[in-house]
Design a protein around this motif. Structure first.
Motif, PDB file in Angstrom:
ATOM      1  N   THR A  58     -19.272 -13.668  25.269  1.00 61.38           N
ATOM      2  CA  THR A  58     -18.775 -13.929  26.481  1.00 61.38           C
ATOM      3  C   THR A  58     -19.772 -13.530  27.840  1.00 61.38           C
ATOM      4  O   THR A  58     -21.008 -14.198  27.073  1.00 61.38           O
ATOM      5  CB  THR A  58     -18.211 -11.853  27.328  1.00 61.38           C
ATOM      6  N   VAL A  59     -19.103 -14.141  28.888  1.00 64.37           N
ATOM      7  CA  VAL A  59     -19.391 -15.439  29.179  1.00 64.37           C
ATOM      8  C   VAL A  59     -19.582 -13.636  31.158  1.00 64.37           C
ATOM      9  O   VAL A  59     -19.151 -12.671  30.899  1.00 64.37           O
ATOM     10  CB  VAL A  59     -19.547 -16.020  30.609  1.00 64.37           C
ATOM     11  N   VAL A  60     -20.825 -13.538  31.382  1.00 65.28           N
ATOM     12  CA  VAL A  60     -20.987 -12.826  32.762  1.00 65.28           C
ATOM     13  C   VAL A  60     -21.089 -12.988  33.915  1.00 65.28           C
ATOM     14  O   VAL A  60     -21.204 -14.395  34.326  1.00 65.28           O
ATOM     15  CB  VAL A  60     -22.882 -11.764  32.283  1.00 65.28           C
ATOM     16  N   ARG A  61     -20.739 -12.081  34.931  1.00 64.61           N
ATOM     17  CA  ARG A  61     -20.727 -13.029  36.500  1.00 64.61           C
ATOM     18  C   ARG A  61     -21.519 -12.274  36.512  1.00 64.61           C
ATOM     19  O   ARG A  61     -22.382 -11.596  36.644  1.00 64.61           O
ATOM     20  CB  ARG A  61     -19.376 -12.852  37.053  1.00 64.61           C
ATOM     21  N   GLU A  62     -22.263 -12.829  38.037  1.00 60.22           N
ATOM     22  CA  GLU A  62     -23.272 -12.436  39.453  1.00 60.22           C
ATOM     23  C   GLU A  62     -22.531 -10.990  39.900  1.00 60.22           C
ATOM     24  O   GLU A  62     -21.329 -11.017  40.316  1.00 60.22           O
ATOM     25  CB  GLU A  62     -23.794 -13.291  40.206  1.00 60.22           C
ATOM     26  N   ASP A  63     -23.626 -10.601  40.155  1.00 58.61           N
ATOM     27  CA  ASP A  63     -23.184  -9.432  41.029  1.00 58.61           C
ATOM     28  C   ASP A  63     -22.641  -9.476  42.434  1.00 58.61           C
ATOM     29  O   ASP A  63     -23.615  -9.137  43.857  1.00 58.61           O
ATOM     30  CB  ASP A  63     -24.459  -8.137  40.958  1.00 58.61           C
ATOM     31  N   LYS A  64     -21.982 -10.212  42.933  1.00 59.45           N
ATOM     32  CA  LYS A  64     -21.382 -10.571  44.243  1.00 59.45           C
ATOM     33  C   LYS A  64     -19.938  -9.653  44.830  1.00 59.45           C
ATOM     34  O   LYS A  64     -19.136 -10.145  43.429  1.00 59.45           O
ATOM     35  CB  LYS A  64     -21.230 -12.359  44.074  1.00 59.45           C
ATOM     36  N   VAL A  65     -19.702  -9.454  45.490  1.00 59.48           N
ATOM     37  CA  VAL A  65     -18.789  -8.802  46.335  1.00 59.48           C
ATOM     38  C   VAL A  65     -17.514  -9.725  46.905  1.00 59.48           C
ATOM     39  O   VAL A  65     -18.239 -10.667  47.602  1.00 59.48           O
ATOM     40  CB  VAL A  65     -18.702  -7.628  46.831  1.00 59.48           C
ATOM     41  N   SER A  66     -16.401  -9.957  46.312  1.00 61.56           N
ATOM     42  CA  SER A  66     -15.471 -10.888  47.309  1.00 61.56           C
ATOM     43  C   SER A  66     -14.080  -9.408  46.947  1.00 61.56           C
ATOM     44  O   SER A  66     -13.509  -9.165  45.619  1.00 61.56           O
ATOM     45  CB  SER A  66     -15.320 -12.219  46.032  1.00 61.56           C
ATOM     46  N   GLN A  67     -13.128 -10.176  48.129  1.00 60.40           N
ATOM     47  CA  GLN A  67     -12.200  -9.556  47.815  1.00 60.40           C
ATOM     48  C   GLN A  67     -11.080  -9.869  48.434  1.00 60.40           C
ATOM     49  O   GLN A  67     -11.284 -10.920  49.472  1.00 60.40           O
ATOM     50  CB  GLN A  67     -12.352  -8.294  49.097  1.00 60.40           C
TER      51      GLN A  67
ATOM     52  N   SER B  19     -20.904  -5.027  43.115  1.00 54.26           N
ATOM     53  CA  SER B  19     -19.310  -4.999  42.283  1.00 54.26           C
ATOM     54  C   SER B  19     -19.000  -3.960  41.438  1.00 54.26           C
ATOM     55  O   SER B  19     -20.195  -3.252  40.837  1.00 54.26           O
ATOM     56  CB  SER B  19     -19.223  -6.506  42.845  1.00 54.26           C
ATOM     57  N   LYS B  20     -18.000  -3.633  41.236  1.00 54.61           N
ATOM     58  CA  LYS B  20     -17.149  -3.327  40.233  1.00 54.61           C
ATOM     59  C   LYS B  20     -17.699  -3.896  38.791  1.00 54.61           C
ATOM     60  O   LYS B  20     -18.030  -4.743  38.473  1.00 54.61           O
ATOM     61  CB  LYS B  20     -15.724  -2.857  40.140  1.00 54.61           C
ATOM     62  N   ILE B  21     -17.774  -2.917  37.739  1.00 50.36           N
ATOM     63  CA  ILE B  21     -17.743  -3.620  36.361  1.00 50.36           C
ATOM     64  C   ILE B  21     -16.962  -5.031  36.006  1.00 50.36           C
ATOM     65  O   ILE B  21     -17.953  -6.401  35.348  1.00 50.36           O
ATOM     66  CB  ILE B  21     -18.042  -2.751  35.384  1.00 50.36           C
ATOM     67  N   PHE B  22     -15.841  -4.675  36.319  1.00 53.49           N
ATOM     68  CA  PHE B  22     -14.748  -6.488  35.224  1.00 53.49           C
ATOM     69  C   PHE B  22     -15.062  -6.997  36.267  1.00 53.49           C
ATOM     70  O   PHE B  22     -13.967  -7.995  35.978  1.00 53.49           O
ATOM     71  CB  PHE B  22     -13.845  -5.560  34.720  1.00 53.49           C
ATOM     72  N   CYS B  23     -14.507  -6.593  37.661  1.00 58.12           N
ATOM     73  CA  CYS B  23     -14.241  -7.532  38.626  1.00 58.12           C
ATOM     74  C   CYS B  23     -15.203  -7.668  39.845  1.00 58.12           C
ATOM     75  O   CYS B  23     -16.343  -6.881  40.066  1.00 58.12           O
ATOM     76  CB  CYS B  23     -12.630  -7.168  39.370  1.00 58.12           C
ATOM     77  N   SER B  24     -15.129  -8.631  41.166  1.00 52.20           N
ATOM     78  CA  SER B  24     -15.666  -8.679  42.375  1.00 52.20           C
ATOM     79  C   SER B  24     -15.354  -8.104  42.906  1.00 52.20           C
ATOM     80  O   SER B  24     -16.368  -8.109  44.364  1.00 52.20           O
ATOM     81  CB  SER B  24     -16.052 -10.047  42.764  1.00 52.20           C
ATOM     82  N   VAL B  51     -14.032  -9.808  33.426  1.00 50.60           N
ATOM     83  CA  VAL B  51     -15.124 -10.376  33.631  1.00 50.60           C
ATOM     84  C   VAL B  51     -16.637  -9.691  33.661  1.00 50.60           C
ATOM     85  O   VAL B  51     -16.729  -8.792  35.078  1.00 50.60           O
ATOM     86  CB  VAL B  51     -15.230 -11.918  34.263  1.00 50.60           C
ATOM     87  N   VAL B  52     -17.279  -9.139  32.419  1.00 49.28           N
ATOM     88  CA  VAL B  52     -18.739  -8.190  33.056  1.00 49.28           C
ATOM     89  C   VAL B  52     -19.378  -8.503  34.650  1.00 49.28           C
ATOM     90  O   VAL B  52     -20.003  -9.863  34.278  1.00 49.28           O
ATOM     91  CB  VAL B  52     -19.003  -8.257  31.753  1.00 49.28           C
ATOM     92  N   ASN B  53     -20.187  -7.572  34.455  1.00 44.87           N
ATOM     93  CA  ASN B  53     -20.656  -8.534  35.874  1.00 44.87           C
ATOM     94  C   ASN B  53     -22.544  -7.691  35.275  1.00 44.87           C
ATOM     95  O   ASN B  53     -22.375  -6.710  34.172  1.00 44.87           O
ATOM     96  CB  ASN B  53     -20.934  -6.250  36.798  1.00 44.87           C
ATOM     97  N   LYS B  54     -23.043  -8.753  35.752  1.00 40.32           N
ATOM     98  CA  LYS B  54     -24.432  -8.704  34.637  1.00 40.32           C
ATOM     99  C   LYS B  54     -24.969  -7.786  34.499  1.00 40.32           C
ATOM    100  O   LYS B  54     -25.795  -7.308  34.033  1.00 40.32           O
ATOM    101  CB  LYS B  54     -24.978 -10.857  34.776  1.00 40.32           C
ATOM    102  N   ARG B  55     -25.246  -7.627  35.888  1.00 43.31           N
ATOM    103  CA  ARG B  55     -26.029  -6.042  36.712  1.00 43.31           C
ATOM    104  C   ARG B  55     -26.063  -4.912  35.769  1.00 43.31           C
ATOM    105  O   ARG B  55     -26.814  -4.705  35.936  1.00 43.31           O
ATOM    106  CB  ARG B  55     -26.044  -6.283  37.963  1.00 43.31           C
TER     107      ARG B  55
END
Lengths: 93, 478
Positions: A58-67, B19-24, B51-55
Motif C-alpha cells: 500500500t501507499v500511505v499518506r501523511e497525517d494531515k487534515v483536510s475537509q 486525521s482519521k485512519i483511512f481519510c483526511s 488510504v492508510v494514515n502513516k501515523r
C-alpha cells in the motif's frame, strides 16, 4: 453446505431466500467446496505463506487534515436528514 | 469449593492522530456539529477507496514495542462484516489475519506481587459512528464524525484473575501508551474503552468455564464492580443452579450494579473476516521499523532508576515523579534550569502535584512550563522571592501559561525587600501593638516570638528573607 449452515448465513447476511434460491445456493456452494477439496490436495508444505496474491504494497499518506466536502453535499441524496444527522429506521426499542 | 475467575481484556484505545485512519477528515470532533468531519470515504459511499494514515501504523508499531510485542513487518487489513448503521459500509476495516503486533507481555504489580500478562495481539482498526436514539421516536439519528477515527485494540490472553489485577493492567497500559505519546487513554473521554471476558472455574482446573463478555464500562471503578458482580453471578449459577450460563455479550448497568444479557455471543466465523481488497498490505521496511524503535521513550522503571542514581533522588520521590510522563518532562525541564534535582523534585511533589489534586486534574493533564518552574525555584533559592509568594506565582502559572515568574513577581510586589530600615520600622510597629507577646518571649516562651514573626511577615507581605527578619526581630526585642 447444508440447510443449517444456509439458515445461519441467511441470518448473518440479513437475507430471506425462497425455496428455489436455497436449492440453487446450496448447489453452488457444494460445487465450490469440491473446488476447495481439489486445491487442498496440492502439497504446499514448501510454499511460503503469502499475504496477498500480488507483490504490491500500500501507499500511505501523511497525517494531515483536510475537509473537502460539505455536509450539505454529502447529504444531498439522503432519503432523510434531520438537524445534520442522517436518519435511519429505529434500531433500538 | 473454591473458585477462580479467569479474565481476558479487549482494550480499545483511540490513537492521538490528527486525521482519521483511512481519510483526511479530522479525528477530533468532540462537541462538533454532527457530520461536520466526514467525507465520502468515511461515509462509506460506493467507489471510495481508503488510504492508510502513516501515523496510525507508526503508533500501532510503537504501542506494540512498548508492550513487548513482535511487530509483523507485513501487516494487512481485513473486512469484518457488521450490519449496524453506525458503520455505513456494513463492515469494519480492521486486522485479523496479520495484525500489526503480536505476542507481547506486560508486567503488572498488585498486593500479591508481580505477574506477567500476555498480549495476544494489537490490531489497528476504524471506530464506528454514533447513534442517537432519543431525538425522535420513529428514527435513529446517525453521526459519522467518529467513524474511521483510528483505534488500536489490545487483546490480552486470559491471564488476569481479579479486579485488582485488571486495574493494575489497565493502569500499566495507560502509563506505557502515554509515555509513548500514542494515545490519551482517558476512559472518561472515551479514548480508552474496555470489554471484559470473564469465566469462573474450580480452583486448579485447566478447563475454562462459560465465558461472558461485558461491555459498556466507562471507568476502572465500574469495571471492578462489574467483575465482582459477574464473578458472584457465575459462582451462584454453578453452585445453586440459579440460571444456565451461556456464552453471551452482556451490558453493565453501573447505576443498578447489574449486568444484562445483550445477545448470544458471535463467534469469529460469524464476522466472516476476509482480506480487504481495497487496502494493499502495509510493508514495514527496516528504515521505518528502526525509526520507530529509535523514537521509543525511556521506560518508567529505567527513568526511575536514573532519577535515583543520576540525580540522587530518594525512592519515593523518583516513584512519584515517574507516575506520568507529563510530570517527568516538567521535572526534567525545571531541573535543567535550576540545577537542583532535590529542589525541583520537592516543588513538583509538594506543590505541583498538590495543585493538580486540588483541581481534580490527572498528572497527565499537567501543562506547566517546566523551564518557568525552574526559574521560579531559582528565585526562591536565590532569596529573591519568599516561598509563600512563590506558591502564589505557581498557582497563577497554572492559570496562565504565558507568565514569566520574575516579571510576575516584580509586577505584583513579590520581590523580597533588602531595605532593613523598612523592615525595622515594621518590627517596631508590631512590637508596640503586642506588648504581651514581647513579655511572653522575654519570660522564655519561644512560641511568642513566632507570633511576632508571623505578624511582621504579614505586614511585609512575605517579601522578606525569613532569617534576616528573625535576626532583626530578636535584636529589637532584646
Amino acid at each position: 453446505m447444508d440447510r443449517e449452515i444456509l439458515r445461519r448465513l441467511e441470518l448473518l447476511n440479513q437475507l430471506s431466500l425462497t425455496e428455489q434460491e436455497k436449492e440453487s445456493v446450496i448447489a453452488f456452494f457444494s460445487d465450490r467446496e469440491k473446488d476447495l477439496e481439489t486445491l487442498d490436495a496440492i502439497d504446499t508444505a514448501d510454499v511460503e505463506r503469502m499475504v496477498h496474491v500480488m507483490p504490491i504494497m500500500t501507499v500511505v499518506r501523511e497525517d494531515k487534515v483536510s475537509q473537502i466536502f460539505s455536509r450539505e453535499e454529502l447529504q444531498a441524496a439522503a432519503p432523510e436528514t434531520d438537524e445534520g444527522y442522517w436518519c435511519v429506521p429505529k434500531v433500538m426499542e | 469449593m473454591r473458585y477462580e475467575t479467569v479474565i481476558g481484556l479487549e482494550v480499545h484505545v483511540e490513537l492521538a492522530t490528527s486525521s482519521k485512519i483511512f481519510c483526511s477528515c479530522s479525528a477530533h470532533s468532540y462537541g462538533a456539529e454532527p457530520n461536520s468531519h466526514v467525507c465520502p470515504a468515511c461515509c462509506g459511499m460506493p467507489g471510495m477507496l481508503p488510504v492508510v494514515n502513516k501515523r496510525v501504523v507508526d503508533y500501532g508499531m510503537k504501542a506494540g514495542m512498548m508492550l513487548g510485542c513482535h511487530i509483523n513487518r507485513t501487516t494487512t487489513f481485513d473486512k469484518k462484516s457488521y450490519y449496524y448503521p453506525d458503520l455505513p459500509a456494513a463492515y469494519q476495516t480492521t486486522q485479523w489475519f496479520a495484525p500489526v503486533a503480536v505476542n507481547g507481555v506486560v508486567e503488572i504489580e498488585t498486593s500479591k506481587g508481580k505477574k506477567n500478562v500476555r498480549i495476544k495481539q494489537i490490531h489497528m482498526e476504524e471506530d464506528a459512528g454514533k447513534l442517537v436514539h432519543d431525538i425522535r421516536e420513529d428514527t435513529t439519528h446517525v453521526d459519522f464524525n467518529r467513524t474511521s477515527v483510528p483505534l488500536i485494540e489490545i487483546v490480552s490472553q486470559p491471564d488476569l484473575s481479579s479486579a485488582e489485577e485488571v486495574e493494575a493492567y489497565l493502569e500499566r497500559l495507560k502509563t506505557l501508551l502515554r509515555y509513548a505519546k500514542v494515545a490519551e487513554c482517558e476512559m472518561a473521554h472515551g479514548t480508552m474503552r474496555c470489554d471484559v471476558n470473564l469465566s469462573v472455574r474450580p480452583e486448579g482446573s485447566n478447563k475454562l468455564g462459560v465465558r461472558a463478555e461485558m461491555k459498556n464500562m466507562n471507568s476502572i471503578e465500574a469495571i471492578k464492580r462489574a467483575i465482582e458482580y459477574e464473578t458472584a453471578r457465575h459462582i451462584d449459577a454453578i453452585e445453586n443452579g440459579t440460571e444456565e450460563l451461556r456464552q453471551e455479550t452482556r451490558r453493565w448497568d453501573d447505576i443498578k450494579g447489574k449486568s444484562y444479557a445483550m445477545r448470544t455471543k458471535e463467534t469469529a466465523g460469524d464476522y466472516r473476516y476476509f482480506p480487504d481488497p481495497n487496502v494493499m498490505p502495509v510493508v514495514i521496511d527496516d528504515e521505518w521499523f528502526d525509526s520507530i524503535k529509535a523514537s521509543l521513550p525511556e521506560f518508567p522503571e529505567v527513568k526511575k532508576e536514573r532519577y535515583i542514581s543520576e540525580y540522587g533522588l530518594g525512592e519515593y520521590d523518583a516513584d512519584q515523579l515517574t507516575k506520568s510522563i507529563a510530570l517527568c518532562e516538567c521535572f526534567e525541564a525545571a531541573y535543567g534550569v535550576c540545577k537542583s534535582a532535590k529542589d525541583a523534585a520537592n516543588w513538583m511533589i509538594s506543590e505541583v502535584m498538590s495543585i493538580l489534586n486540588q483541581k481534580k486534574m490527572t498528572y497527565d493533564m499537567l501543562d506547566l512550563d517546566g523551564k518557568a518552574l525552574g526559574e521560579l525555584i531559582l528565585l526562591v533559592s536565590g532569596g529573591t522571592v519568599g516561598r509563600a509568594n512563590a506558591k502564589k506565582i505557581l498557582a497563577a502559572m497554572f492559570d496562565d501559561a504565558s507568565i514569566e515568574p520574575k516579571a510576575y513577581a516584580e509586577a505584583n510586589g513579590y520581590v523580597v525587600s533588602n531595605d532593613t530600615g523598612m523592615i525595622e520600622a515594621v518590627i517596631k510597629a508590631v512590637i508596640a501593638a503586642d506588648p504581651k507577646s514581647v513579655a511572653d518571649y522575654k519570660s522564655g516562651k519561644e512560641k511568642a516570638l513566632m507570633a511576632l514573626f508571623g505578624k511582621c511577615m504579614k505586614e511585609l507581605k512575605g517579601n522578606c528573607d525569613p532569617q534576616t527578619l528573625r535576626k532583626l526581630l530578636i535584636d529589637s526585642i532584646s
